[in-house]
Design a protein around this motif. Structure first.
Motif, PDB file in Angstrom:
ATOM      1  N   VAL A 192      -6.635  -5.901   6.870  1.00  0.00           N
ATOM      2  CA  VAL A 192      -6.459  -7.353   6.895  1.00  0.00           C
ATOM      3  C   VAL A 192      -7.610  -7.947   7.689  1.00  0.00           C
ATOM      4  O   VAL A 192      -7.871  -7.537   8.820  1.00  0.00           O
ATOM      5  N   GLU A 193      -8.341  -8.870   7.063  1.00  0.00           N
ATOM      6  CA  GLU A 193      -9.413  -9.609   7.723  1.00  0.00           C
ATOM      7  C   GLU A 193      -9.233 -11.068   7.345  1.00  0.00           C
ATOM      8  O   GLU A 193      -9.364 -11.420   6.179  1.00  0.00           O
TER       9      GLU A 193
ATOM     10  N   GLU B  26      -9.858  -0.328  -5.154  1.00  0.00           N
ATOM     11  CA  GLU B  26      -9.569  -1.218  -4.034  1.00  0.00           C
ATOM     12  C   GLU B  26      -9.350  -2.605  -4.598  1.00  0.00           C
ATOM     13  O   GLU B  26     -10.012  -3.018  -5.549  1.00  0.00           O
ATOM     14  N   GLN B  27      -8.375  -3.281  -4.034  1.00  0.00           N
ATOM     15  CA  GLN B  27      -8.026  -4.621  -4.495  1.00  0.00           C
ATOM     16  C   GLN B  27      -7.855  -5.538  -3.293  1.00  0.00           C
ATOM     17  O   GLN B  27      -7.360  -5.109  -2.252  1.00  0.00           O
TER      18      GLN B  27
ATOM     19  N   MET C 293      -0.691  -8.965   0.795  1.00  0.00           N
ATOM     20  CA  MET C 293      -0.770  -7.509   0.712  1.00  0.00           C
ATOM     21  C   MET C 293       0.089  -6.965  -0.421  1.00  0.00           C
ATOM     22  O   MET C 293      -0.304  -6.032  -1.117  1.00  0.00           O
ATOM     23  N   TYR C 294       1.247  -7.544  -0.649  1.00  0.00           N
ATOM     24  CA  TYR C 294       2.121  -7.055  -1.724  1.00  0.00           C
ATOM     25  C   TYR C 294       1.486  -7.284  -3.100  1.00  0.00           C
ATOM     26  O   TYR C 294       1.615  -6.457  -3.997  1.00  0.00           O
TER      27      TYR C 294
ATOM     28  N   ALA D 134       6.941  -0.342   0.035  1.00  0.00           N
ATOM     29  CA  ALA D 134       6.337  -1.016  -1.127  1.00  0.00           C
ATOM     30  C   ALA D 134       5.210  -0.173  -1.711  1.00  0.00           C
ATOM     31  O   ALA D 134       5.084  -0.038  -2.937  1.00  0.00           O
ATOM     32  N   VAL D 135       4.373   0.412  -0.847  1.00  0.00           N
ATOM     33  CA  VAL D 135       3.263   1.249  -1.314  1.00  0.00           C
ATOM     34  C   VAL D 135       3.812   2.483  -2.035  1.00  0.00           C
ATOM     35  O   VAL D 135       3.386   2.811  -3.143  1.00  0.00           O
TER      36      VAL D 135
END
Length: 176
Positions: free
Chosen positions: A43-44, A64-65, A70-71, A19-20
């Protein structure tokens, strides 16, 4: 483009990696094939954050987003970087310098609307006083600013303290 994908508190599965590479691969129309793209996935709790850094001949293109998926974060970061490239094209590419070699000629020759031109509206001059970073944070708070420039009493160099998310502070020191 060459991707370096790192996961923090997340396994970089083949699906995420794909995906990235697929989404950020759309930026290939702007960069030469040997351009490095550094991607960090965090991931937090319920926050899925992606950080993308593209070093380009002395400049850094970065975004950064954060979202709950995540997608979705991957989609957002690609859109932001593309917008940055179009918006600041004339600022990041000096046609007379070597940094244009990092970009494809189609991108360099394409004109984009420069509706948000950077303009410096006001110039302030003030004395830099030697102080400790903690004192600079107090002075910044007293002024109601989000950053403060000062001479570090310990190193005798110009430093900047700034307010971060979560009511913490950051210190910027020059690297000589």
């Amino acid at each position: 483009m060459k991707f370096t994908i790192i996961g923090k508190n997340i396994d970089v599965t083949p699906g995420l990696k794909s995906a990235v590479e697929e989404k950020l691969g759309k930026l290939e129309k702007y960069f030469n094939p040997d351009t490095n793209v550094n991607v960090t996935l965090h991931v937090e709790k319920d926050r899925h954050k992606i950080e993308v850094t593209i070093p380009v001949k002395g400049k850094i293109i970065r975004s950064e987003q954060v979202s709950s998926d995540m997608y979705a974060s991957i989609d957002l970061v690609e859109e932001v970087i593309e917008r940055q490239l179009k918006k600041y094209k004339n600022k990041i590419i000096d046609k007379h310098q070597a940094e244009k070699s990092a970009f494809k000629t189609e991108f360099i020759e394409q004109d984009y609307m420069d509706e948000d031109e950077i303009r410096i509206e006001r110039v302030k001059k003030f004395d830099l006083k030697p102080m400790y970073p903690e004192d600079a944070c107090v002075q910044m708070e007293l002024l109601g600013h989000s950053f403060y420039v000062f001479i570090n009493a310990e190193t005798d160099e110009t430093n900047v303290v700034y307010k971060r998310k979560g009511n913490t502070y950051g210190l910027i020191e020059p690297e000589l």
